[in-house]
Scaffold this motif. Structure first.
Motif, PDB file in Angstrom:
ATOM      1  N   HIS A 107       0.107  -3.762  -6.117  1.00 17.66           N
ATOM      2  CA  HIS A 107      -0.679  -2.560  -5.814  1.00 17.66           C
ATOM      3  C   HIS A 107      -1.490  -2.140  -7.040  1.00 17.66           C
ATOM      4  N   PHE A 108      -0.848  -2.156  -8.202  1.00 16.04           N
ATOM      5  CA  PHE A 108      -1.524  -1.792  -9.450  1.00 16.04           C
ATOM      6  C   PHE A 108      -2.682  -2.746  -9.740  1.00 16.04           C
ATOM      7  N   LEU A 109      -2.441  -4.040  -9.618  1.00 19.31           N
ATOM      8  CA  LEU A 109      -3.485  -5.030  -9.902  1.00 19.31           C
ATOM      9  C   LEU A 109      -4.650  -4.896  -8.927  1.00 19.31           C
ATOM     10  N   HIS A 110      -4.338  -4.657  -7.658  1.00 23.20           N
ATOM     11  CA  HIS A 110      -5.392  -4.551  -6.649  1.00 23.20           C
ATOM     12  C   HIS A 110      -6.267  -3.334  -6.911  1.00 23.20           C
ATOM     13  N   GLY A 148       0.815  -1.206   0.000  1.00 23.83           N
ATOM     14  CA  GLY A 148       0.000   0.000   0.000  1.00 23.83           C
ATOM     15  C   GLY A 148       0.848   1.255   0.000  1.00 23.83           C
ATOM     16  N   LEU A 149       2.101   1.118   0.456  1.00 24.07           N
ATOM     17  CA  LEU A 149       3.012   2.259   0.503  1.00 24.07           C
ATOM     18  C   LEU A 149       3.743   2.474  -0.820  1.00 24.07           C
ATOM     19  N   ALA A 150       3.466   1.625  -1.804  1.00 27.89           N
ATOM     20  CA  ALA A 150       4.156   1.743  -3.092  1.00 27.89           C
ATOM     21  C   ALA A 150       3.782   3.025  -3.820  1.00 27.89           C
ATOM     22  N   LEU A 204       0.263   5.553 -15.544  1.00 28.02           N
ATOM     23  CA  LEU A 204      -0.837   4.636 -15.260  1.00 28.02           C
ATOM     24  C   LEU A 204      -0.324   3.282 -14.822  1.00 28.02           C
ATOM     25  N   VAL A 205       0.638   2.741 -15.556  1.00 30.58           N
ATOM     26  CA  VAL A 205       1.230   1.448 -15.208  1.00 30.58           C
ATOM     27  C   VAL A 205       2.618   1.697 -14.634  1.00 30.58           C
ATOM     28  N   PRO A 206       2.850   1.344 -13.381  1.00 27.45           N
ATOM     29  CA  PRO A 206       4.147   1.638 -12.759  1.00 27.45           C
ATOM     30  C   PRO A 206       5.246   0.696 -13.254  1.00 27.45           C
ATOM     31  N   GLU A 207       6.469   1.054 -13.002  1.00 25.87           N
ATOM     32  CA  GLU A 207       7.580   0.150 -13.277  1.00 25.87           C
ATOM     33  C   GLU A 207       7.595  -0.944 -12.213  1.00 25.87           C
ATOM     34  N   PHE A 208       7.885  -2.160 -12.644  1.00 23.30           N
ATOM     35  CA  PHE A 208       7.980  -3.267 -11.693  1.00 23.30           C
ATOM     36  C   PHE A 208       9.042  -4.247 -12.167  1.00 23.30           C
ATOM     37  N   ASP A 209       9.449  -5.122 -11.273  1.00 23.20           N
ATOM     38  CA  ASP A 209      10.590  -5.998 -11.508  1.00 23.20           C
ATOM     39  C   ASP A 209      10.168  -7.290 -12.203  1.00 23.20           C
ATOM     40  N   PRO A 244      -5.257   8.432  -9.680  1.00 23.07           N
ATOM     41  CA  PRO A 244      -5.138   7.075 -10.226  1.00 23.07           C
ATOM     42  C   PRO A 244      -3.751   6.705 -10.725  1.00 23.07           C
ATOM     43  N   LEU A 245      -2.820   7.668 -10.825  1.00 23.71           N
ATOM     44  CA  LEU A 245      -1.497   7.360 -11.354  1.00 23.71           C
ATOM     45  C   LEU A 245      -0.575   6.818 -10.273  1.00 23.71           C
ATOM     46  N   MET A 246       0.402   6.020 -10.696  1.00 25.39           N
ATOM     47  CA  MET A 246       1.482   5.546  -9.833  1.00 25.39           C
ATOM     48  C   MET A 246       2.791   5.936 -10.505  1.00 25.39           C
ATOM     49  N   GLN A 247       3.677   6.563  -9.765  1.00 28.89           N
ATOM     50  CA  GLN A 247       4.951   7.023 -10.326  1.00 28.89           C
ATOM     51  C   GLN A 247       4.709   7.949 -11.541  1.00 28.89           C
TER      52      GLN A 247
END
Length: 353
Positions: free
Chosen positions: A272-275, A237-239, A250-255, A244-247
């Protein structure tokens, strides 16, 4: 043949009600209400990082908290042996007073679990002895008791998964099993109570069926609840504290270095994005369910709409506030109420199937 005799012959016979279904329904609703409280307290326990504060499982004697300074120090010393203290709490300067705070929430959470066991098992035994349980319901009530036992077992496995010098938290997989078992039990209690309440009103009423729509809605809601549990377990949740945006996208960077499966089960940004976006799939399914339910009982439709509406607002507020303790706790509590409302709606559809 007299008119009265003819009337009696033409009147269909209704089998007498066996047991006390109305009494049992009220009892199950009461247990369900305490489980909702249990889910809320579990959320507080998680959000305050209290879950690993008690390092042993003592089913009976563990109900009594430390009563003197020596006992408190012994519990604190045991906590100091695990990774959470050595890598997180200790370096942060945790005092004995701080430890007592997190100990309280874990102890209270476990105490509620014991209380639920008592208010379910003891009345069940009494109803059984008094022959209050209608025909066909004993196995279901015993199954719900078994689920409660599993819930406690899963809770201990969850805690045990974090009791090492390497771990600083519990396994998010065990956390999800622990939470989803509680919510499944809650749904089962509501469903069974509704069956019993209907039996009390209609002596020949059959249990509601689990329809195709119920399966579809349950699967969609299960995925959302699972994602929520993983988000909680990984502190995902702290990500992001924006919506509605992350970083700023819309779609954040992930590993993806370890592949998609690992990312979808471990990466906090992707989870977090999927949830946050699978929630809208769940909303669509719940709207369809509530519209289908409306002709049977408008109250259930309102309950479903209200629950998912408040849940969405609280979810966004949880993100915006950086996972505020009480907003995030309310988010988890309303999630439990949403499960109860959904069970009500699916039961209404199943009555006519």
């Amino acid at each position: 043949m007299t008119d009265s005799a003819t009337s009696a012959e033409l009147t269909p016979t209704v089998p007498p009600i066996t047991g006390r279904p109305e009494l049992l329904a009220r009892w199950l609703y009461s247990v369900a209400a305490v489980i909702v409280v249990m889910v809320i307290v579990g959320g507080i326990t998680r959000l305050t990082e209290s879950g690993l504060s008690i390092t042993e499982w003592k089913p009976v004697t563990g109900a009594i908290p430390p009563l003197n300074d020596a006992q408190w120090q012994a519990e604190f010393d045991a906590y100091k042996q695990i990774g959470e203290y050595q890598q997180v709490s200790g370096p942060a300067g945790m005092t004995l007073a701080d430890y007592k705070f997190i100990y309280f929430w874990e102890w209270f959470h476990r105490l509620l679990g014991r209380f639920i066991g008592l208010i379910y098992a003891l009345p069940l035994a009494w109803f059984w002895i008094k022959n209050y349980i209608p025909s066909g319901y004993k196995w279901r009530l015993v199954a719900l008791l078994a689920l409660g036992g599993l819930q406690g077992t899963f809770g201990w496995y969850m805690v045990r998964s974090g009791l090492s010098t390497e771990m600083t938290d519990v396994s998010h997989f065990w956390l999800s099993i622990h939470l989803l078992t509680a919510l499944f039990t809650l749904g089962g209690l509501i469903w069974t109570a509704l069956d019993l309440g209907r039996l009390a009103a209609i002596p020949n009423a059959r249990p509601a069926k689990f329809t195709g729509m119920a399966w579809a809605v349950s699967a969609i809601l299960f995925i959302q609840l699972l994602l929520g549990a993983w988000v909680a377990g990984l502190n995902a949740g702290l990500a992001s504290d924006t919506w509605p945006l992350m970083q700023d996208r819309l779609v954040p960077e992930f590993d993806l270095a370890k592949g998609w499966f690992w990312a979808m089960t471990h990466d906090p940004y992707l989870l977090h994005f999927l949830h946050r976006w699978w929630a809208w799939v769940a909303v669509a399914a719940l709207i369809i369910l509530s519209r289908k339910v409306r002709p049977f009982d408008r109250r259930a439709s309102i309950a479903i709409h209200s629950a998912f509406g408040i849940q969405i607002i609280l979810g966004i507020a949880t993100v915006w506030t950086g996972v505020d303790l009480w907003i995030a706790t309310a988010h988890q509590g309303v999630g439990a109420l949403l499960v109860a409302a959904t069970a009500w709606g699916m039961h209404l559809i199943g009555r006519t199937a």
